[in-house]
Design a protein around this motif. Sequence first.
Motif, PDB file in Angstrom:
ATOM      1  N   LYS A 147      11.428  -0.100  -7.488  1.00  0.00           N
ATOM      2  CA  LYS A 147      10.518  -0.994  -8.194  1.00  0.00           C
ATOM      3  C   LYS A 147       9.493  -1.670  -7.299  1.00  0.00           C
ATOM      4  O   LYS A 147       9.368  -2.885  -7.261  1.00  0.00           O
ATOM      5  CB  LYS A 147      11.331  -2.053  -8.950  1.00  0.00           C
ATOM      6  N   ILE A 148       8.725  -0.874  -6.611  1.00  0.00           N
ATOM      7  CA  ILE A 148       7.758  -1.410  -5.664  1.00  0.00           C
ATOM      8  C   ILE A 148       6.669  -2.237  -6.351  1.00  0.00           C
ATOM      9  O   ILE A 148       6.281  -3.293  -5.863  1.00  0.00           O
ATOM     10  CB  ILE A 148       7.158  -0.266  -4.809  1.00  0.00           C
ATOM     11  N   LEU A 149       6.207  -1.812  -7.521  1.00  0.00           N
ATOM     12  CA  LEU A 149       5.165  -2.564  -8.224  1.00  0.00           C
ATOM     13  C   LEU A 149       5.679  -3.955  -8.602  1.00  0.00           C
ATOM     14  O   LEU A 149       5.017  -4.963  -8.363  1.00  0.00           O
ATOM     15  CB  LEU A 149       4.721  -1.808  -9.485  1.00  0.00           C
ATOM     16  N   LEU A 150       6.871  -3.978  -9.187  1.00  0.00           N
ATOM     17  CA  LEU A 150       7.456  -5.249  -9.599  1.00  0.00           C
ATOM     18  C   LEU A 150       7.587  -6.195  -8.404  1.00  0.00           C
ATOM     19  O   LEU A 150       7.223  -7.367  -8.472  1.00  0.00           O
ATOM     20  CB  LEU A 150       8.835  -4.978 -10.208  1.00  0.00           C
TER      21      LEU A 150
ATOM     22  N   PHE B  12      -2.118  -5.755  -1.159  1.00  0.00           N
ATOM     23  CA  PHE B  12      -0.888  -5.223  -0.582  1.00  0.00           C
ATOM     24  C   PHE B  12      -0.511  -5.988   0.684  1.00  0.00           C
ATOM     25  O   PHE B  12       0.640  -6.387   0.873  1.00  0.00           O
ATOM     26  CB  PHE B  12      -1.056  -3.727  -0.269  1.00  0.00           C
ATOM     27  N   ASN B  13      -1.508  -6.218   1.539  1.00  0.00           N
ATOM     28  CA  ASN B  13      -1.229  -6.923   2.797  1.00  0.00           C
ATOM     29  C   ASN B  13      -0.668  -8.313   2.549  1.00  0.00           C
ATOM     30  O   ASN B  13       0.198  -8.791   3.281  1.00  0.00           O
ATOM     31  CB  ASN B  13      -2.499  -7.009   3.653  1.00  0.00           C
ATOM     32  N   GLN B  14      -1.166  -8.938   1.482  1.00  0.00           N
ATOM     33  CA  GLN B  14      -0.687 -10.272   1.147  1.00  0.00           C
ATOM     34  C   GLN B  14       0.782 -10.234   0.720  1.00  0.00           C
ATOM     35  O   GLN B  14       1.554 -11.124   1.051  1.00  0.00           O
ATOM     36  CB  GLN B  14      -1.555 -10.795  -0.009  1.00  0.00           C
ATOM     37  N   ALA B  15       1.162  -9.177  -0.007  1.00  0.00           N
ATOM     38  CA  ALA B  15       2.541  -9.081  -0.514  1.00  0.00           C
ATOM     39  C   ALA B  15       3.504  -8.540   0.540  1.00  0.00           C
ATOM     40  O   ALA B  15       4.707  -8.812   0.489  1.00  0.00           O
ATOM     41  CB  ALA B  15       2.577  -8.181  -1.758  1.00  0.00           C
ATOM     42  N   LEU B  16       2.976  -7.796   1.487  1.00  0.00           N
ATOM     43  CA  LEU B  16       3.802  -7.051   2.437  1.00  0.00           C
ATOM     44  C   LEU B  16       4.989  -7.799   3.065  1.00  0.00           C
ATOM     45  O   LEU B  16       6.101  -7.277   3.085  1.00  0.00           O
ATOM     46  CB  LEU B  16       2.903  -6.459   3.534  1.00  0.00           C
ATOM     47  N   PRO B  17       4.784  -9.041   3.560  1.00  0.00           N
ATOM     48  CA  PRO B  17       5.926  -9.707   4.210  1.00  0.00           C
ATOM     49  C   PRO B  17       7.113  -9.911   3.282  1.00  0.00           C
ATOM     50  O   PRO B  17       8.243 -10.073   3.736  1.00  0.00           O
ATOM     51  CB  PRO B  17       5.353 -11.064   4.632  1.00  0.00           C
ATOM     52  N   LYS B  18       6.859  -9.899   1.953  1.00  0.00           N
ATOM     53  CA  LYS B  18       7.961 -10.170   1.021  1.00  0.00           C
ATOM     54  C   LYS B  18       8.581  -8.913   0.438  1.00  0.00           C
ATOM     55  O   LYS B  18       9.506  -8.984  -0.362  1.00  0.00           O
ATOM     56  CB  LYS B  18       7.461 -11.057  -0.120  1.00  0.00           C
ATOM     57  N   LEU B  19       8.075  -7.741   0.779  1.00  0.00           N
ATOM     58  CA  LEU B  19       8.615  -6.517   0.188  1.00  0.00           C
ATOM     59  C   LEU B  19       9.904  -6.109   0.900  1.00  0.00           C
ATOM     60  O   LEU B  19       9.969  -6.094   2.118  1.00  0.00           O
ATOM     61  CB  LEU B  19       7.590  -5.384   0.287  1.00  0.00           C
TER      62      LEU B  19
ATOM     63  N   ILE C  50       5.701   2.099   0.899  1.00  0.00           N
ATOM     64  CA  ILE C  50       5.227   1.108   1.871  1.00  0.00           C
ATOM     65  C   ILE C  50       4.731   1.809   3.134  1.00  0.00           C
ATOM     66  O   ILE C  50       3.636   1.521   3.636  1.00  0.00           O
ATOM     67  CB  ILE C  50       6.352   0.106   2.215  1.00  0.00           C
ATOM     68  N   GLU C  51       5.518   2.756   3.632  1.00  0.00           N
ATOM     69  CA  GLU C  51       5.121   3.416   4.873  1.00  0.00           C
ATOM     70  C   GLU C  51       3.892   4.295   4.682  1.00  0.00           C
ATOM     71  O   GLU C  51       3.068   4.421   5.585  1.00  0.00           O
ATOM     72  CB  GLU C  51       6.306   4.183   5.463  1.00  0.00           C
ATOM     73  N   GLY C  52       3.746   4.872   3.490  1.00  0.00           N
ATOM     74  CA  GLY C  52       2.540   5.649   3.192  1.00  0.00           C
ATOM     75  C   GLY C  52       1.306   4.756   3.206  1.00  0.00           C
ATOM     76  O   GLY C  52       0.273   5.111   3.776  1.00  0.00           O
ATOM     77  N   VAL C  53       1.428   3.579   2.597  1.00  0.00           N
ATOM     78  CA  VAL C  53       0.290   2.652   2.583  1.00  0.00           C
ATOM     79  C   VAL C  53      -0.058   2.249   4.019  1.00  0.00           C
ATOM     80  O   VAL C  53      -1.228   2.227   4.412  1.00  0.00           O
ATOM     81  CB  VAL C  53       0.602   1.402   1.721  1.00  0.00           C
ATOM     82  N   LEU C  54       0.959   1.965   4.798  1.00  0.00           N
ATOM     83  CA  LEU C  54       0.719   1.515   6.181  1.00  0.00           C
ATOM     84  C   LEU C  54       0.112   2.622   7.047  1.00  0.00           C
ATOM     85  O   LEU C  54      -0.552   2.347   8.037  1.00  0.00           O
ATOM     86  CB  LEU C  54       2.025   1.021   6.810  1.00  0.00           C
ATOM     87  N   ALA C  55       0.357   3.872   6.663  1.00  0.00           N
ATOM     88  CA  ALA C  55      -0.167   4.987   7.459  1.00  0.00           C
ATOM     89  C   ALA C  55      -1.583   5.369   7.032  1.00  0.00           C
ATOM     90  O   ALA C  55      -2.156   6.305   7.577  1.00  0.00           O
ATOM     91  CB  ALA C  55       0.766   6.195   7.339  1.00  0.00           C
ATOM     92  N   SER C  56      -2.129   4.664   6.039  1.00  0.00           N
ATOM     93  CA  SER C  56      -3.458   5.017   5.532  1.00  0.00           C
ATOM     94  C   SER C  56      -4.435   3.873   5.809  1.00  0.00           C
ATOM     95  O   SER C  56      -4.032   2.811   6.280  1.00  0.00           O
ATOM     96  CB  SER C  56      -3.369   5.266   4.032  1.00  0.00           C
TER      97      SER C  56
ATOM     98  N   LEU D 208       5.745  -9.823  -7.915  1.00  0.00           N
ATOM     99  CA  LEU D 208       6.528 -11.045  -7.738  1.00  0.00           C
ATOM    100  C   LEU D 208       6.065 -11.789  -6.489  1.00  0.00           C
ATOM    101  O   LEU D 208       6.184 -13.006  -6.397  1.00  0.00           O
ATOM    102  CB  LEU D 208       8.017 -10.704  -7.628  1.00  0.00           C
ATOM    103  N   ALA D 209       5.522 -11.028  -5.534  1.00  0.00           N
ATOM    104  CA  ALA D 209       5.120 -11.641  -4.272  1.00  0.00           C
ATOM    105  C   ALA D 209       3.697 -12.200  -4.318  1.00  0.00           C
ATOM    106  O   ALA D 209       3.289 -12.915  -3.410  1.00  0.00           O
ATOM    107  CB  ALA D 209       5.236 -10.615  -3.147  1.00  0.00           C
ATOM    108  N   LEU D 210       2.934 -11.878  -5.375  1.00  0.00           N
ATOM    109  CA  LEU D 210       1.522 -12.287  -5.414  1.00  0.00           C
ATOM    110  C   LEU D 210       1.310 -13.515  -6.300  1.00  0.00           C
ATOM    111  O   LEU D 210       2.056 -13.729  -7.248  1.00  0.00           O
ATOM    112  CB  LEU D 210       0.668 -11.123  -5.914  1.00  0.00           C
ATOM    113  N   PRO D 211       0.293 -14.308  -5.988  1.00  0.00           N
ATOM    114  CA  PRO D 211       0.042 -15.516  -6.794  1.00  0.00           C
ATOM    115  C   PRO D 211      -0.475 -15.160  -8.186  1.00  0.00           C
ATOM    116  O   PRO D 211      -0.939 -14.049  -8.427  1.00  0.00           O
ATOM    117  CB  PRO D 211      -1.040 -16.248  -5.994  1.00  0.00           C
TER     118      PRO D 211
END
Length: 364
Positions: free
Chosen positions: A187-190, A174-181, A81-87, A194-197
Amino acid sequence: MTARPPVELSIIVPCFNEAGNIQLFYNAICRVLTDMAWEIIFVDDDSPDGTSRIVASIAQQDARVRLVRRVERRGLSSAVIEGVLASTAPLLVVMDGDMQHDESILPQMIAPLRENRQDIMVASRHMEGGDSAGLAHRGRHLLSRTGIKLGQIFLKHPLTDPMSGYFAFRRDCFNQALPKLTGTGFKILLEMMLALPRSVRMGEAPFIFRERHAGESKLGPIVLFQFLGMLVERVIGHIIPMRFFVFAFVGALGILVNLAVSEGARFAGLNFGASQLTGMIAAIITNFFLNNCLTYHDRPLKGWLRLSTGFAVFMVGCSLGAYANIGVAEMIYHADRHWSQASAAGAVIGVVWNYAVASTLVWR
Ligand code: GDD
Ligand code: MN
């Protein structure tokens, strides 16, 4: 003024003790991705083997390589998560840094995202053309299969390998799922799915899971425990907090420890009272440390001072809990003489009391 072409793909690589693999990984990416502007973000949790030094020396030569170094933190999901946010690139791929993820399928993973045909692409070991040959041993194969079955029960999207640690996605997804991670476990993918429609477009590409190049796997019992915890939390987490179940589970283990140690002490020649006491102390100590690394893994007590004061409060609190337990049980027993109901009620009061003490006074 433009200094370089815009970066199209950010490659996020969580690493812990991967010193022997970083250079090889970097070489592999350079070899495969020749037709697009990419960057690699290595997220290292201050590995004792010097992983971050090796990343830094490559980054000094090649500005496409960057290091995010976290201190006093651990965890694969939160590192991703932090890697994605730093990119910043619009497309992302998450890959392990130990050479188990075959880089040669990267173009196949990225093309559908680039051409806006898919939102997520998962590299699968369990579809035609894929293979999980590199899993460490037979136990890991079994675990992996069980994990996949469990994962699939909860998913809206049919996926052959929801436990994969190798996947590519669009940043808006990712941004859409972020608040629910939650950022715990592996199991980041899972979690993302689960957080996406349901309308999210997902594709898969087969790959052969290779053997680790250097170093060893970090997927241990605590990570598995967190995974099961995450699934239970999804089902009943809104009624009773998951933490309570973990606490009660640890408490149940404590009872076993108590029985085993007091039996052993008696066998070794201690009298009844002394062996009961030994068993109880052993149980309190194991419970304290299990709670520290499981129940409150997100805010463990560290250092001698905190551990010892925490332990003292825990011990006093739990003794009061034991009094409450016995008191309530006796009261109910005197009222209606149902032995098992009385002791069950006492136990519930005891656990709730101890949980309240632990959550508010010990692990604040
Ligand atoms: N920053 C950071 N912090 N990285 C970590 C941590 C951590 O606490 N734990 C593991 N990693 C990194 C490793 O260095 C490696 O690059 C990657 O995450 C995967 O860890 P491994 O320890 O190699 O996992 P594995 O090979 O046993 O498990 C793989 O297969 C699983 C399914 O069977 C991974 O791909 C998992 O994501 C996957 O679920
Ligand atoms: Mn691995």
